[in-house]
Design a protein around this motif. Structure first.
Motif, PDB file in Angstrom:
ATOM      1  N   MET A  70     -28.007  99.631  14.325  1.00 52.25           N
ATOM      2  CA  MET A  70     -29.542  99.538  13.894  1.00 52.25           C
ATOM      3  C   MET A  70     -30.109 100.581  14.373  1.00 52.25           C
ATOM      4  N   ASN A  71     -31.295 101.164  13.851  1.00 53.29           N
ATOM      5  CA  ASN A  71     -32.159 102.219  14.434  1.00 53.29           C
ATOM      6  C   ASN A  71     -33.626 101.544  14.832  1.00 53.29           C
ATOM      7  N   PHE A  72     -34.201 101.566  16.123  1.00 49.51           N
ATOM      8  CA  PHE A  72     -35.331 101.349  16.149  1.00 49.51           C
ATOM      9  C   PHE A  72     -36.193 102.642  15.883  1.00 49.51           C
ATOM     10  N   ALA A  73     -36.967 102.396  14.732  1.00 52.76           N
ATOM     11  CA  ALA A  73     -37.978 103.611  14.357  1.00 52.76           C
ATOM     12  C   ALA A  73     -39.230 103.272  14.690  1.00 52.76           C
ATOM     13  N   PHE A  74     -39.805 104.292  15.711  1.00 49.69           N
ATOM     14  CA  PHE A  74     -41.194 103.826  16.204  1.00 49.69           C
ATOM     15  C   PHE A  74     -42.193 104.699  15.421  1.00 49.69           C
ATOM     16  N   THR A  75     -43.420 103.854  15.718  1.00 51.67           N
ATOM     17  CA  THR A  75     -44.548 104.260  14.673  1.00 51.67           C
ATOM     18  C   THR A  75     -46.009 104.413  15.500  1.00 51.67           C
ATOM     19  N   GLU A  76     -45.604 104.378  16.892  1.00 50.83           N
ATOM     20  CA  GLU A  76     -46.829 104.299  17.859  1.00 50.83           C
ATOM     21  C   GLU A  76     -46.732 105.158  18.976  1.00 50.83           C
ATOM     22  N   GLY A  77     -47.910 105.827  19.007  1.00 48.09           N
ATOM     23  CA  GLY A  77     -47.921 106.666  20.344  1.00 48.09           C
ATOM     24  C   GLY A  77     -46.938 107.964  20.347  1.00 48.09           C
ATOM     25  N   LYS A  78     -46.566 108.469  21.307  1.00 50.32           N
ATOM     26  CA  LYS A  78     -45.881 109.659  21.509  1.00 50.32           C
ATOM     27  C   LYS A  78     -44.546 109.639  20.953  1.00 50.32           C
ATOM     28  N   TYR A  79     -44.015 108.447  20.732  1.00 52.17           N
ATOM     29  CA  TYR A  79     -42.736 108.215  20.106  1.00 52.17           C
ATOM     30  C   TYR A  79     -42.710 108.107  18.443  1.00 52.17           C
ATOM     31  N   ASN A  80     -43.936 108.139  17.844  1.00 52.03           N
ATOM     32  CA  ASN A  80     -44.029 108.023  16.447  1.00 52.03           C
ATOM     33  C   ASN A  80     -43.363 109.179  15.670  1.00 52.03           C
ATOM     34  N   GLY A  81     -42.377 108.591  14.789  1.00 56.33           N
ATOM     35  CA  GLY A  81     -41.524 109.357  14.160  1.00 56.33           C
ATOM     36  C   GLY A  81     -40.136 109.555  14.836  1.00 56.33           C
ATOM     37  N   SER A  82     -39.920 109.056  16.134  1.00 53.58           N
ATOM     38  CA  SER A  82     -38.565 109.052  16.727  1.00 53.58           C
ATOM     39  C   SER A  82     -37.821 107.863  16.518  1.00 53.58           C
ATOM     40  N   THR A  83     -36.550 107.926  16.713  1.00 53.32           N
ATOM     41  CA  THR A  83     -35.675 106.836  16.524  1.00 53.32           C
ATOM     42  C   THR A  83     -34.714 106.668  17.842  1.00 53.32           C
ATOM     43  N   LEU A  84     -34.350 105.212  17.839  1.00 50.12           N
ATOM     44  CA  LEU A  84     -33.231 105.045  18.906  1.00 50.12           C
ATOM     45  C   LEU A  84     -32.164 104.487  18.133  1.00 50.12           C
ATOM     46  N   SER A  85     -31.037 104.823  18.135  1.00 51.06           N
ATOM     47  CA  SER A  85     -29.598 104.097  17.646  1.00 51.06           C
ATOM     48  C   SER A  85     -29.059 103.477  18.667  1.00 51.06           C
ATOM     49  N   VAL A  86     -28.931 102.080  17.841  1.00 53.94           N
ATOM     50  CA  VAL A  86     -28.247 100.814  18.904  1.00 53.94           C
ATOM     51  C   VAL A  86     -27.000 100.503  18.172  1.00 53.94           C
ATOM     52  N   LEU A  87     -26.083 100.514  18.786  1.00 55.21           N
ATOM     53  CA  LEU A  87     -24.894  99.872  18.379  1.00 55.21           C
ATOM     54  C   LEU A  87     -24.047  98.805  19.518  1.00 55.21           C
ATOM     55  N   GLY A  88     -23.740  97.656  18.956  1.00 55.92           N
ATOM     56  CA  GLY A  88     -22.914  96.763  20.179  1.00 55.92           C
ATOM     57  C   GLY A  88     -22.884  95.393  19.643  1.00 55.92           C
ATOM     58  N   ARG A  89     -22.454  94.676  20.674  1.00 59.64           N
ATOM     59  CA  ARG A  89     -22.355  93.060  20.541  1.00 59.64           C
ATOM     60  C   ARG A  89     -23.565  92.401  20.980  1.00 59.64           C
ATOM     61  N   ASN A  90     -23.850  91.395  20.223  1.00 59.81           N
ATOM     62  CA  ASN A  90     -24.907  90.651  20.636  1.00 59.81           C
ATOM     63  C   ASN A  90     -24.442  89.332  20.363  1.00 59.81           C
ATOM     64  N   LYS A  91     -24.260  88.440  21.607  1.00 63.40           N
ATOM     65  CA  LYS A  91     -23.692  87.137  21.858  1.00 63.40           C
ATOM     66  C   LYS A  91     -25.091  86.260  21.525  1.00 63.40           C
ATOM     67  N   VAL A  92     -25.502  85.824  20.713  1.00 61.31           N
ATOM     68  CA  VAL A  92     -26.895  85.374  20.291  1.00 61.31           C
ATOM     69  C   VAL A  92     -27.270  84.072  21.033  1.00 61.31           C
ATOM     70  N   PHE A  93     -26.594  83.500  21.797  1.00 63.00           N
ATOM     71  CA  PHE A  93     -26.830  82.192  22.646  1.00 63.00           C
ATOM     72  C   PHE A  93     -26.837  82.548  24.132  1.00 63.00           C
ATOM     73  N   ASP A  94     -26.654  83.851  24.260  1.00 65.20           N
ATOM     74  CA  ASP A  94     -26.564  84.307  25.978  1.00 65.20           C
ATOM     75  C   ASP A  94     -27.922  84.433  26.260  1.00 65.20           C
TER      76      ASP A  94
END
Length: 194
Positions: free
Chosen positions: A124-148
């Motif tokens: 997924m991408n975190f698409a930011f809309t606030e402050g100095k990061y408005n319009g910037s994104t972070l790309s995230v990829l990985g494993r999520n062990k939900v109950f940890d």
């Protein structure tokens, strides 16, 4: 006749030689790769930033933000929903309350990728809309062990203020409704960027 042929042949040979040498020069000037200085792209000193926000994954109700788009023949009989693929456009907020200040959206997919435990593949991408990061994104990829209690997911890139980003995000479940699947997840992201 021989004089006529030679007078035509010489100019044609000259024209051919010109085009052949021009095309070789064009090939020689194009490169597949080259070394650049970071300053040539406007990059300055690298910094480490910490971002803290809440992710609202809503699967139920009239306006879900997470929708199952695919499943395997075994998904509905699997204890982990193995093979389910969910498309998301989840709200990111400053606090855990859905009415707190919005800071962006989490857009992408997650899929149940484990047959033995609740383990998701997150892309997924975190698409930011606030402050100095408005319009910037972070790309995230990985494993999520939900109950940890705490899950770590890689930040593999970004755009805008996060060009050349790398780092990790820690996810902690704030609330989870097992009946609806709705969840609020706290994220702390640690990002190296320019």
């Amino acid at each position: 006749m021989a004089k006529l042929v030679s007078s035509i042949f010489i100019p044609l040979a000259t024209v051919f030689a010109f085009f052949f040498s021009s095309s070789l020069a064009a090939v020689e000037t194009k490169r597949f790769s080259s070394n650049l200085s970071p300053a040539s792209l406007g990059l300055r000193e690298e910094k480490l930033s910490h971002l803290h926000f809440y992710f609202h994954d809503i699967l139920s109700g009239p306006k879900p933000t997470a929708v199952r788009v695919a499943e395997a023949p075994v998904t509905n009989t699997s204890s982990t929903a193995f093979g389910a693929v969910v498309m998301i456009d989840d709200l990111l907020t400053l606090g855990p309350d859905p009415d707190s200040k919005p800071v962006g959206r989490a857009q992408g997919i997650y899929a149940s990728a484990s047959q033995g435990e609740a383990g998701l593949l997150m892309a997924m991408n975190f698409a930011f809309t606030e402050g100095k990061y408005n319009g910037s994104t972070l790309s995230v990829l990985g494993r999520n062990k939900v109950f940890d209690a705490v899950r770590e997911i890689a930040i593999i890139g970004g755009s805008g203020a996060f060009r050349f980003a790398r780092g990790y995000a820690q996810a902690k479940t704030h609330t989870l409704d097992l009946k609806t699947g709705n969840a609020i997840v706290e994220y702390s992201a640690y990002v190296f960027h320019y």
